[in-house]
Design an enzyme around this catalytic site. Sequence first.
Site, mmCIF file in Angstrom:
data_model
loop_
_atom_site.group_PDB
_atom_site.id
_atom_site.type_symbol
_atom_site.label_atom_id
_atom_site.label_comp_id
_atom_site.label_asym_id
_atom_site.label_seq_id
_atom_site.Cartn_x
_atom_site.Cartn_y
_atom_site.Cartn_z
ATOM 1 C CD1 TRP A 101 13.658 -6.136 57.848
ATOM 2 C CD2 TRP A 101 12.941 -6.988 59.785
ATOM 3 N NE1 TRP A 101 12.308 -6.373 57.737
ATOM 4 C CE2 TRP A 101 11.850 -6.893 58.904
ATOM 5 C CE3 TRP A 101 12.722 -7.487 61.068
ATOM 6 C CZ2 TRP A 101 10.560 -7.281 59.258
ATOM 7 C CZ3 TRP A 101 11.449 -7.880 61.421
ATOM 8 C CH2 TRP A 101 10.382 -7.776 60.524
ATOM 9 C CG ASP A 175 16.939 -11.685 59.810
ATOM 10 O OD1 ASP A 175 16.406 -12.510 59.051
ATOM 11 O OD2 ASP A 175 16.323 -10.698 60.281
ATOM 12 C CE LYS A 199 9.164 -11.093 55.079
ATOM 13 N NZ LYS A 199 10.253 -10.731 55.941
HETATM 14 C C1 LIG Z 1 10.163 -10.484 57.359
HETATM 15 C C2 LIG Z 1 11.439 -10.430 58.084
HETATM 16 C C3 LIG Z 1 11.561 -10.930 59.375
HETATM 17 C C4 LIG Z 1 10.410 -11.629 60.067
HETATM 18 O O1 LIG Z 1 9.536 -10.792 60.651
HETATM 19 P P1 LIG Z 1 8.323 -11.327 61.549
HETATM 20 O O2 LIG Z 1 7.207 -10.414 61.215
HETATM 21 O O3 LIG Z 1 8.765 -11.192 62.964
HETATM 22 O O4 LIG Z 1 8.105 -12.741 61.152
HETATM 23 C C5 LIG Z 1 12.790 -10.844 59.986
HETATM 24 N N1 LIG Z 1 13.855 -10.312 59.373
HETATM 25 C C6 LIG Z 1 13.769 -9.849 58.113
HETATM 26 C C7 LIG Z 1 14.986 -9.345 57.438
HETATM 27 C C8 LIG Z 1 12.568 -9.894 57.439
HETATM 28 O O5 LIG Z 1 12.474 -9.474 56.181
#
Ligand SMILES: *Cc1c(COP(=O)(O)O)cnc(C)c1O
Length: 362
Positions: A101, A175, A199
Amino acid sequence: MHRPYNFSAGPAALPTEVLQQAAAEMLDWHGTGLGVMEMSHRSSAFGEILDHAQSTLRRLLAVPDDVHILFVQGGGLGENAAVPLNLSRGGAVDVVVSGAWSAKSAQEAARYADVAIAASSKNSGYCAMPDPASWRIRPDAAYVHVCSNETIHGVELADWPDLAALGSAAPLVVDCSSHILSRPMDWSRIGLAFAGAQKNIGPAGLTLVFVKDSLLGRALPICPQVWNYTELAAQQSMVNTPPTYAIYMAGLVFDWIERQGGVPAMQAAAQERAALLYDYLDASDFYENRVAPGSRSLMNVPFFLKDESRNADFLAQAQSRGLLQLKGHKSVGGMRASIYNAMPLAGVQALVDFLRDFERGQ
Ligand SMILES: *Cc1c(COP(=O)(O)O)cnc(C)c1O
């Protein structure tokens, strides 16, 4: 009502109670004769829903008055662009790369800012969070980005560092998509936090942004209006039509968390679930988790069968026992159990019982 246990990394399981409440209110919200999806976002009924979600969240996470809570669209990937568009002024941005990420965040920010990697654990396979004392932060960094729970690699930064104590005046941007509401947030340590809802909060399509008032007013002229934090703050997240139904669902989840005892109760439950699973994996010669103990996520637990030829059989048997979506992310392989707030301890116990039975059956 008993449902299978859903270990999806996201969109993830929601509390059954919340889904039942939403179902009961689907056709008529509180005697209005309207479902929430059918209401004007400018109506007083929706205004009540938005205010309630926001004030409950503020209470749950003890969000101070100088931090704006924004409900936006675009997901985590959208915020990877929106943050540099709002905060970088096109200058230096330092990113800690600790998994898939944050690697994506660095890539996206580089379209708008001068990105440098403050630290990276890529060469060690993203098996540990880089120690904050080792982060190289430039004196002119507009901010430092860190992902405090890497959903794919199962690596968590349990304590946000105090950048001032590390000699940097830059605000920390976090994040926290995959750990939000599973632990308290130390607002003195950060300038901005964002989280996709899918999540721990509710349906995909909603993203939460927490931004300090002192960071507003810096957006680049090319920043899209729907992602301009200053405008979003001034217009209570209503620059355009917000994701109304997702906000309503998030509010129901916030109420559910409050009924369970709030964030401290979520944290205690998360620690109990994670300990049960990691202890079993560590004691077994049949499975393994490769993340350094001090960096292990309480929410996402990647693990491997030592004999990977058994993976398909493992997943099929798990499914037949009502244990769903255990397949690991394609970039990592193996298995991953995501055990967010909505996962009861009984679900992790059922998983551990299955792990033991599968191991014994060999
Ligand atoms: C799920 C997640 C996101 C969000 O992802 P999108 O598909 O763009 O909504 C962002 N950062 C992390 C750490 C995640 O687990």
